[in-house]
Design a protein around this motif. Structure first.
Motif, PDB file in Angstrom:
ATOM      1  N   GLU A 130       8.882 -11.371 -14.441  1.00  0.00           N
ATOM      2  CA  GLU A 130       8.005 -10.233 -14.209  1.00  0.00           C
ATOM      3  C   GLU A 130       7.645 -10.276 -12.750  1.00  0.00           C
ATOM      4  OE1 GLU A 130       5.429  -9.132 -18.181  1.00  0.00           O
ATOM      5  OE2 GLU A 130       4.545 -10.379 -16.644  1.00  0.00           O
ATOM      6  N   GLY A 131       7.708  -9.127 -12.102  1.00  0.00           N
ATOM      7  CA  GLY A 131       7.462  -9.163 -10.668  1.00  0.00           C
ATOM      8  C   GLY A 131       6.441  -8.143 -10.216  1.00  0.00           C
ATOM      9  N   LEU A 132       5.739  -8.539  -9.154  1.00  0.00           N
ATOM     10  CA  LEU A 132       4.819  -7.620  -8.507  1.00  0.00           C
ATOM     11  C   LEU A 132       5.195  -7.667  -7.032  1.00  0.00           C
ATOM     12  CD1 LEU A 132       2.217  -5.904  -8.904  1.00  0.00           C
ATOM     13  CD2 LEU A 132       0.958  -7.914  -8.160  1.00  0.00           C
ATOM     14  N   TYR A 133       5.640  -6.530  -6.490  1.00  0.00           N
ATOM     15  CA  TYR A 133       6.094  -6.533  -5.114  1.00  0.00           C
ATOM     16  C   TYR A 133       5.062  -5.864  -4.220  1.00  0.00           C
ATOM     17  CZ  TYR A 133       8.725  -5.581  -0.917  1.00  0.00           C
ATOM     18  OH  TYR A 133       9.119  -5.521   0.383  1.00  0.00           O
ATOM     19  N   LEU A 134       4.726  -6.572  -3.131  1.00  0.00           N
ATOM     20  CA  LEU A 134       3.751  -6.042  -2.182  1.00  0.00           C
ATOM     21  C   LEU A 134       4.427  -5.876  -0.823  1.00  0.00           C
ATOM     22  CD1 LEU A 134       0.907  -8.581  -3.088  1.00  0.00           C
ATOM     23  CD2 LEU A 134       1.322  -6.362  -4.104  1.00  0.00           C
ATOM     24  N   PRO A 186      -5.179 -14.702  -1.083  1.00  0.00           N
ATOM     25  CA  PRO A 186      -5.152 -14.215  -2.459  1.00  0.00           C
ATOM     26  C   PRO A 186      -6.437 -13.422  -2.752  1.00  0.00           C
ATOM     27  CG  PRO A 186      -5.074 -16.639  -2.359  1.00  0.00           C
ATOM     28  CD  PRO A 186      -5.247 -16.147  -0.983  1.00  0.00           C
ATOM     29  N   PRO A 187      -6.541 -12.604  -3.729  1.00  0.00           N
ATOM     30  CA  PRO A 187      -5.523 -12.378  -4.756  1.00  0.00           C
ATOM     31  C   PRO A 187      -4.399 -11.451  -4.259  1.00  0.00           C
ATOM     32  CG  PRO A 187      -7.409 -10.962  -5.158  1.00  0.00           C
ATOM     33  CD  PRO A 187      -7.754 -11.790  -3.961  1.00  0.00           C
ATOM     34  N   PHE A 188      -3.215 -11.794  -4.670  1.00  0.00           N
ATOM     35  CA  PHE A 188      -2.058 -10.992  -4.277  1.00  0.00           C
ATOM     36  C   PHE A 188      -1.778  -9.951  -5.346  1.00  0.00           C
ATOM     37  CE2 PHE A 188      -1.404 -15.200  -2.299  1.00  0.00           C
ATOM     38  CZ  PHE A 188      -1.540 -14.803  -0.990  1.00  0.00           C
ATOM     39  N   ILE A 189      -2.618  -8.962  -5.407  1.00  0.00           N
ATOM     40  CA  ILE A 189      -2.404  -7.948  -6.445  1.00  0.00           C
ATOM     41  C   ILE A 189      -2.221  -6.553  -5.869  1.00  0.00           C
ATOM     42  CG2 ILE A 189      -3.506  -9.071  -8.417  1.00  0.00           C
ATOM     43  CD1 ILE A 189      -6.062  -7.631  -7.635  1.00  0.00           C
ATOM     44  N   ARG A 190      -2.531  -6.376  -4.598  1.00  0.00           N
ATOM     45  CA  ARG A 190      -2.460  -5.017  -4.077  1.00  0.00           C
ATOM     46  C   ARG A 190      -1.884  -5.031  -2.665  1.00  0.00           C
ATOM     47  NH1 ARG A 190      -7.608  -2.411  -5.784  1.00  0.00           N
ATOM     48  NH2 ARG A 190      -6.629  -2.470  -7.813  1.00  0.00           N
ATOM     49  N   SER A 191      -0.944  -4.125  -2.437  1.00  0.00           N
ATOM     50  CA  SER A 191      -0.363  -4.011  -1.104  1.00  0.00           C
ATOM     51  C   SER A 191      -1.370  -3.353  -0.165  1.00  0.00           C
ATOM     52  CB  SER A 191       0.908  -3.172  -1.189  1.00  0.00           C
ATOM     53  OG  SER A 191       1.359  -2.839   0.098  1.00  0.00           O
ATOM     54  N   GLN A 192      -1.281  -3.716   1.112  1.00  0.00           N
ATOM     55  CA  GLN A 192      -2.229  -3.171   2.087  1.00  0.00           C
ATOM     56  C   GLN A 192      -1.679  -1.956   2.813  1.00  0.00           C
ATOM     57  OE1 GLN A 192      -4.503  -5.179   0.857  1.00  0.00           O
ATOM     58  NE2 GLN A 192      -5.318  -5.974   2.774  1.00  0.00           N
ATOM     59  N   HIS A 193      -0.371  -1.797   2.753  1.00  0.00           N
ATOM     60  CA  HIS A 193       0.258  -0.701   3.488  1.00  0.00           C
ATOM     61  C   HIS A 193       1.614  -0.412   2.854  1.00  0.00           C
ATOM     62  CE1 HIS A 193       1.931   1.613   6.867  1.00  0.00           C
ATOM     63  NE2 HIS A 193       0.672   1.828   7.190  1.00  0.00           N
ATOM     64  N   PRO A 194       2.043   0.851   2.860  1.00  0.00           N
ATOM     65  CA  PRO A 194       3.320   1.159   2.211  1.00  0.00           C
ATOM     66  C   PRO A 194       4.549   0.641   2.954  1.00  0.00           C
ATOM     67  CG  PRO A 194       2.280   3.156   3.075  1.00  0.00           C
ATOM     68  CD  PRO A 194       1.294   2.062   3.220  1.00  0.00           C
ATOM     69  N   GLU A 195       4.424   0.357   4.264  1.00  0.00           N
ATOM     70  CA  GLU A 195       5.581  -0.172   4.981  1.00  0.00           C
ATOM     71  C   GLU A 195       5.726  -1.665   4.697  1.00  0.00           C
ATOM     72  OE1 GLU A 195       5.068   0.669   9.105  1.00  0.00           O
ATOM     73  OE2 GLU A 195       5.375   2.827   8.779  1.00  0.00           O
ATOM     74  N   GLU A 196       6.941  -2.177   4.914  1.00  0.00           N
ATOM     75  CA  GLU A 196       7.176  -3.606   4.670  1.00  0.00           C
ATOM     76  C   GLU A 196       6.760  -4.398   5.895  1.00  0.00           C
ATOM     77  OE1 GLU A 196      11.349  -3.244   3.404  1.00  0.00           O
ATOM     78  OE2 GLU A 196      10.661  -4.087   1.508  1.00  0.00           O
TER      79      GLU A 196
END
Ligand code: HEM
Lengths: 330, 543
Positions: B350-354, B361-371
């Motif tokens: 199961e993966g969550l990609y940011l 942490p917590p690594f649950i939400r990306s901060q920006h849409p770019e990589e």
């Protein structure tokens, strides 16, 4: 620039609010004088066609100093003054309102139609501009100002609190000239249609009053122009706005085809636009049907207004599955 | 046989009674009142279509509704609640409305064509009874001269003896008929679109190994009109070669651009760009860019040292492109000596990609849409993935039934991996986060009715404006030479006007017309004595 826009909005709301109070003062204290004149005036002058009808009739300034047997001339004169102040304040409010819209556009570096908040700001401006335009030609209708400013304060208050959105760039899906066309037509027509609600609703009150109904809310209609005048006025406004509304929907469909691949998909926003269209078509149709009473037809127009409100606020607040997520409130 | 008035029933045959009934129903159906009721019903019937989730809009929302309201949903479903606009009752309403419309339009079209050929009616005896009336003194009035003046201003004119009849504003009825007919055109266009149109949606990951060709099987979701032969879909293949998105620093999207390699039948492969709002228009189909996201590339090396790689498109969860998905390795841990697959040793993550992972942490939400700081959080599972059960499952989620029954177990709480990082699991196998590839969500569509609908809509607006702005009105002029004049012995012209539709400006127009006639064709300032009876028109009685 963005803050300036927000501050200007507050000023505009305040101006409309004070205008509303002034209208109320005129309404409460300036009885019969102005009223009986409005009623006695030949219909032709009142209904003419500030909206959509015959072009360029010179405005007929109306002598506002009460004539005839006014009971307390001093009081009436003061109340007329209040009415004039109200109109001036509404004009001031409109200028500031426009300023708020323009600064918003400058801050975002684009046409300020990018989200629900800006959309509302723009269409209420159209509403008030139409009102001032009507007033310039038919100053006897000034009494309606109380209701116009009331609607303005309510809508702008909602815009500034519930659905306020900070300045941001346009989403890629909205970068399309069809979008600009679609939204401009929608802003224009819904502004006019929302304004058309005022004479429609007042006609219903007034015709009730003329049929001898008394008490709340019919007493509010005591000082209003003739029912027939209001009714025809409401019809002209709707008949003018309806083709623009139709064009807005068609423009939206053309844009939707390019953006989402289908011109019509029964997304909640589209569904409610369709419902409004059908209801307003029903109103025009009913009015052209000899066996349908004018009051019944006008009730349909009021229903149309409610469906417009549903489209403006309801769809964005109740259904989060709309593709029109630009309108989303967060 | 009369359909109105009761006839002694014994005298009528059942046939004639049926005919009478049919004729009466038809008359009812084609009345404007019925049209109004049907219009109202149509508006009301559309409301549930916005309140309930619709299959045609979002199948996921419908499924969720079924989960949340297990009792109510099947009942609503039987009533067509999740497909309102295709339901029997909705169709019944609009079909009745359009039957009424056609039944109403055809006779009116006939009448209108006749009216266009009929000259304006003769002047009524007493012009002073009309809403507009004027008497102009004139020397030797000539009906033909008056007729010429009117004709020049676009009136349809006929001269009968000493009287001129004129009518204007036929366009109003023309516009009205055009409007109502174009509604039919729009409906026909929509019907053609739904019969002969088709569409398919799918995700396309960048890279030659993820190219796809236009066949029904290649779509994640598709819909064919009943008259479409799936074998006859236009042939073309698409490969996503590049996808570029730009964002503001705040994370707002500014632009998207997809570049594809198109291979159409009968042409060399070519590159083409398209984006939101400017679809790729191919021969027989259009390709629309609906969305985009990231597909992490995950490499897994199993306990036998065999390496497999998947490119798994993850579904985006928010505006910063936090994405979720599953990287499954059903062929993991196949014993290379026996070639036997152990179903209890399949592996999935199961993966969550940011795309822009936070620093802490917590690594649950990306901060920006770019990589900007990409990282993927992987949670490993081992066991039977349940792929062989024949039940179609989601490729974005693990089969929760397998997890609940204990056949698939989580073997670690998970770990955050940056591109290139490798993680060794409890059995010595390793997983590596190689990187990502962009993917796009495409909708491929063909709607042959679209142009008809567009033309219909254009005619509709044209008809609507002509109808609402047009005004039908009639005027008459009667000349009285001096020798017949009873009043003062001098000659004069009498004029009358009748607005046939709501037209508040008619009094002004009439006055101007009278002035023009009086001036012999030039607008003159001194006006005849006019009376303004009911400017608003005949149809304007009190309700
Ligand atoms: C598809 C549904 C329909 C829509 C949206 C629609 C809409 C309209 C509208 C907006 C008007 C303009 C009224 C005006 O001039 O102010 C109108 C007029 C009219 N409609 Fe319809 N209509 C529909 C169906 C029908 C049907 C089924 C009939 C016949 C039974 C009909 C007969 C008429 C007639 C006779 C007028 C002209 C009345 C006049 O002379 O002013 N319409 N319609």
């Amino acid at each position: 620039m963005a803050e300036l826009s927000d501050q200007l909005l507050v000023v505009a709301i305040l101006a409309y609010l004070v205008a509303m109070v002034c209208h109320a003062v005129e309404y409460a204290f300036g009885q019969r004088g102005a009223v009986s004149r409005a009623v006695a005036r030949p219909e032709r002058q009142l209904v003419g066609a500030a909206v959509g009808g015959d072009p360029a009739k010179p405005p007929k300034p109306v002598d506002e100093v009460p004539s005839g047997p006014a009971r307390a001339p001093g009081r009436v004169a003061r109340s007329v003054l209040a009415g004039r102040v109200a109109v001036a304040l509404t004009g001031l409010g409109a200028v500031v309102h426009l300023g708020s819209l323009v600064t918003r556009g400058v801050a975002a570096e684009r046409i300020p139609f990018g989200n629900m908040y800006e959309y509302l700001l723009a269409l209420t401006f159209v509403g008030v501009a139409v009102w001032l335009g009507v007033l310039a030609r038919r100053s006897a209708l000034r009494h309606l100002g109380l209701y116009v400013t009331l609607v303005m304060v309510l809508l702008l208050g909602l815009a500034g609190t519930v659905i306020y959105t900070p300045v941001g760039p346009l989403q890629p899906a909205l970068r399309s000239y069809w979008f600009v066309i679609h939204i401009s037509a929608a802003v224009l027509s819904s502004g006019i249609l929302l304004f058309g609600f005022v004479p429609a609703a007042l006609y219903l009150l007034r015709s009730g009053w003329e049929q001898g109904r008394r008490g709340f809310p019919y007493d509010l209609a005591r000082g209003l122009p003739d029912a027939g005048v209001l009714e025809r006025f409401a019809f002209r406004i709707h008949a003018f706005a309806f083709p623009i509304w139709t064009f807005a929907i068609v423009g939206g469909a053309i844009w939707a085809e390019a953006a989402w691949g289908r011109y019509w998909g029964w997304d909640p926003k589209e569904t409610w636009a369709f419902i409004s269209w059908v209801v307003y078509a029903g109103y025009l149709h009913a009015r052209a049907t000899p066996s349908v009473r004018r009051s019944t037809a006008t009730w349909i127009a009021v229903l149309g207004f409610l469906t417009m409100l549903m489209n403006l606020f309801g769809v964005n607040l109740f259904f989060d599955n709309s593709l029109h997520s630009y309108a989303e409130v967060d | 046989m009369s359909s109105t008035g009761p006839a002694p029933s014994g005298r009528r045959s059942p046939v004639s009674r049926t005919i009478a009934l049919l004729r009466n129903s038809w008359r009812q159906l084609t009345s404007m009142r019925t049209a109004l009721v049907l219009l109202f019903l149509l508006a009301v019937a559309a409301v549930p279509g916005s309140v309930l989730p619709q299959r045609t809009v979002s199948i996921e929302d419908v499924n969720e509704y079924f989960r949340e309201h297990p009792e109510l949903a099947p009942v609503l479903d039987r009533l067509g609640g999740f497909d309102v606009f295709g339901s029997v009752w909705f169709s019944a309403i609009y079909l009745l409305l359009f039957t009424s419309l056609v039944g109403c339009i055809v006779p009116r079209l006939r009448d209108h064509l006749r009216a266009l050929r009929t000259p304006p009616p003769a002047a009524p005896k007493r012009l002073d009874r009309l809403p507009q009336h004027a008497v102009i003194p004139a020397r030797d009035p000539d009906p033909r001269a008056i007729a010429a003046v009117l004709r020049r201003r676009g009136w349809r004119v006929v001269v009968r003896g000493d009287a001129v009849s004129a009518e204007k504003g036929y366009l109003k009825e023309t516009g009205n008929l055009l409007f109502h007919l174009s509604l039919v055109v729009v409906l026909i266009g929509m019907a053609i679109g739904s019969w002969y149109g088709w569409h398919g949606n799918r995700i396309v990951v960048a890279g030659p190994d993820s190219a796809f060709c236009n066949t029904l099987l290649q779509y994640d979701e598709s819909g064919l009109g009943p008259r479409v032969d799936s074998a006859k879909l236009p042939r073309f293949c698409l490969e996503l070669t590049d996808f570029a998105a730009t964002f503001t620093d705040g994370g707002q999207a500014q632009s998207y651009r997809a570049t594809v390699l198109v291979d159409e039948a009968g042409g060399a492969p070519r590159h083409a760009d398209f984006s939101v709002n400017s679809p790729l228009r191919l021969d027989g189909a259009n390709v629309y860019l609906l969305g985009h996201g990231y597909a992490p590339v995950i490499r897994y090396t199993d306990r036998y040292g065999q390496t497999q790689t998947t490119v798994a498109p993850f579904l985006t969860r928010d505006a910063n492109l936090t994405s979720e998905g599953v990287a499954a390795f059903p062929d993991a841990n196949v014993d290379p000596r026996t070639g036997e697959r152990d179903p209890s040793l399949q592996v999935a993550f199961e993966g969550l990609y940011l795309p822009t992972a936070p620093e802490e942490p917590p690594f649950i939400r990306s901060q920006h849409p770019e990589e900007r700081a990409p990282a993927v959080l992987l949670i490993p599972y081992r066991g039977n993935l349940g792929l062989d059960a024949g039940i179609p499952g989601s490729v974005y989620q693990l089969d929760q039934r397998q997890v609940r029954s204990g056949k698939l177990t989580q073997i670690d709480t998970g770990k955050l991996l940056r591109p290139g990082e490798t993680w060794t699991l409890d059995d010595g196998s390793t997983v590596e986060f190689v990187g990502t590839r962009p993917y796009v969500t495409l909708s491929v569509r063909h709607d042959p009715g679209q142009l008809i609908v567009l033309v219909g809509a254009g005619l509709l607006i044209l008809g609507l404006t002509t109808m609402l702005l047009g005004r039908r009105r009639r005027v008459w002029f009667r000349t009285t030479p001096s020798d017949e004049s009873t009043t003062s012995g001098s000659s004069f012209v009498e004029a009358g006007g009748l607005p046939r539709t709501d037209y508040p400006g008619f009094a002004d127009e009439f006055r101007e017309l009278v002035a023009v006639v009086q001036g012999g064709g030039n607008a003159a300032d001194d006006r005849g004595e006019t009376s303004d009876r009911d400017a608003a028109g005949v149809r304007e009685g009190t309700p």
